[in-house]
Write an enzyme that holds these catalytic residues in place. Structure first.
Site, short mmCIF file in Angstrom:
data_model
loop_
_atom_site.label_atom_id
_atom_site.label_comp_id
_atom_site.label_asym_id
_atom_site.label_seq_id
_atom_site.Cartn_x
_atom_site.Cartn_y
_atom_site.Cartn_z
N ASN A 191 -9.52 1.59 9.10
CA ASN A 191 -8.59 1.55 10.25
C ASN A 191 -9.24 2.16 11.47
OD1 ASN A 191 -4.92 1.33 11.35
ND2 ASN A 191 -7.28 1.16 12.26
N SER A 192 -9.40 3.50 11.65
CA SER A 192 -9.79 4.08 12.66
C SER A 192 -10.75 4.12 13.51
CB SER A 192 -9.25 5.69 12.36
OG SER A 192 -8.28 6.25 12.32
N LYS A 198 1.21 -1.04 0.41
CA LYS A 198 -0.17 -0.44 0.01
C LYS A 198 0.50 1.46 0.09
CE LYS A 198 -3.78 2.89 2.65
NZ LYS A 198 -3.69 3.38 4.14
N GLY A 234 -7.77 9.63 9.49
CA GLY A 234 -8.67 9.70 11.12
C GLY A 234 -9.69 10.78 11.29
N ALA A 274 -9.69 5.98 3.72
CA ALA A 274 -10.11 6.70 5.11
C ALA A 274 -11.56 8.09 4.66
CB ALA A 274 -8.57 7.72 4.05
N GLY A 275 -10.88 7.78 6.35
CA GLY A 275 -12.41 8.85 6.20
C GLY A 275 -13.77 8.54 6.70
#
Length: 264
Positions: free
Chosen positions: A215-216, A106, A167, A193-194
């Protein structure tokens, strides 16, 4: 044309369309349970932190690498030279985990420390080098249709446009550009992301994305394992909705009950 088959990246098939990150968890136990509940098959690991993650433990030793496909990422790299060096190290770590044929990376090149937005020029430069070295490159990019097409043309295995800054939990902020990327791409499009909640993961899949990386939203939830399960359901629901085909939007109402042959 809608693709009903499994997710195919770099010649490898995956049943799950949810990729999950391994950072930011409060404990290793939370991470392990979250990975299991998500039913993911691909997990990202930051090469620079793999031997000393937030919990102070070695991910190479804590994760069952026979169950999960490692996606090393170049997080923390600010230029193409750094990214190439870390990618090569990541490939060696994958081999150490028993995945001898794993050439995935990645690609993240992020000089911007405040908003963590990727550098398009350095990303493209690094991708060209890594592809020549035999990597299956999964580049993290802004929602830029022209850059996405260029990365596809040079041989990237996927394109990974951001929904919003890493995040931030702001969801999908540029639906128009993301839609153009999805419509134009001949490689898998993974929204990265986001995304903050299952409904946003579902929305990405309803648009026609091939997968999402999260992830976050999981790691920083009050109950990460439960959120992982919920997002898994959201991804599956969104994918099924996309394949089923939604009704067309219109400016007027249409009765759902028949207006003819009504008996009184």
């Amino acid at each position: 044309m809608k693709n009903y088959s499994s997710l195919l990246i770099g010649g490898k098939k995956f049943s799950s369309r949810l990729m999950v990150g391994t950072g930011k968890y409060k404990s290793t136990q939370d991470m392990i349970e979250s990975l299991s509940n998500s039913e993911t098959e691909i997990i990202t690991v930051a090469v620079r932190r793999i031997k000393n993650d937030e919990t102070g433990e070695n991910l190479l030793e804590k994760i069952n690498w026979k169950k999960y496909w490692m996606l090393p990422n170049t997080a923390g790299c600010v230029n193409s030279d750094e990214a190439v060096r870390i990618a090569i190290l990541g490939r060696e770590l994958a081999k150490l985990s028993g995945q001898e044929e794993n050439n995935f990376v990645k690609l993240e090149v992020i000089p911007d420390k405040k908003y963590l937005l990727p550098d398009p020029m350095e990303t493209l430069k690094a991708a060209e080098i890594l592809i020549k070295k035999g990597f299956s490159v999964l580049p993290y990019i802004n929602a830029d249709p022209i850059l996405a097409k260029r990365l596809e043309e040079i041989g990237c295995a996927t394109v990974m446009p951001l929904g919003s800054p890493i995040g931030s939990g702001q969801g999908l902020l540029n639906l128009s550009n993301i839609g153009i990327i999805i419509e134009s791409a001949k490689v898998p499009v993974i929204i990265d992301a986001g995304i903050g909640v299952p409904s946003e993961a579902s929305q990405a899949m309803e648009l026609g994305a091939d997968g999402v990386l999260i992830n976050s939203a999981i790691a920083q939830a009050e109950n990460p394992p439960l959120m992982a399960q919920a997002i898994n359901y959201g991804v599956k629901a969104g994918r099924q909705a996309f394949l089923a085909g939604r009704i067309k939007k219109q400016d007027f109402a249409t009765a759902s009950s028949p207006e003819k042959n009504i008996s009184i």
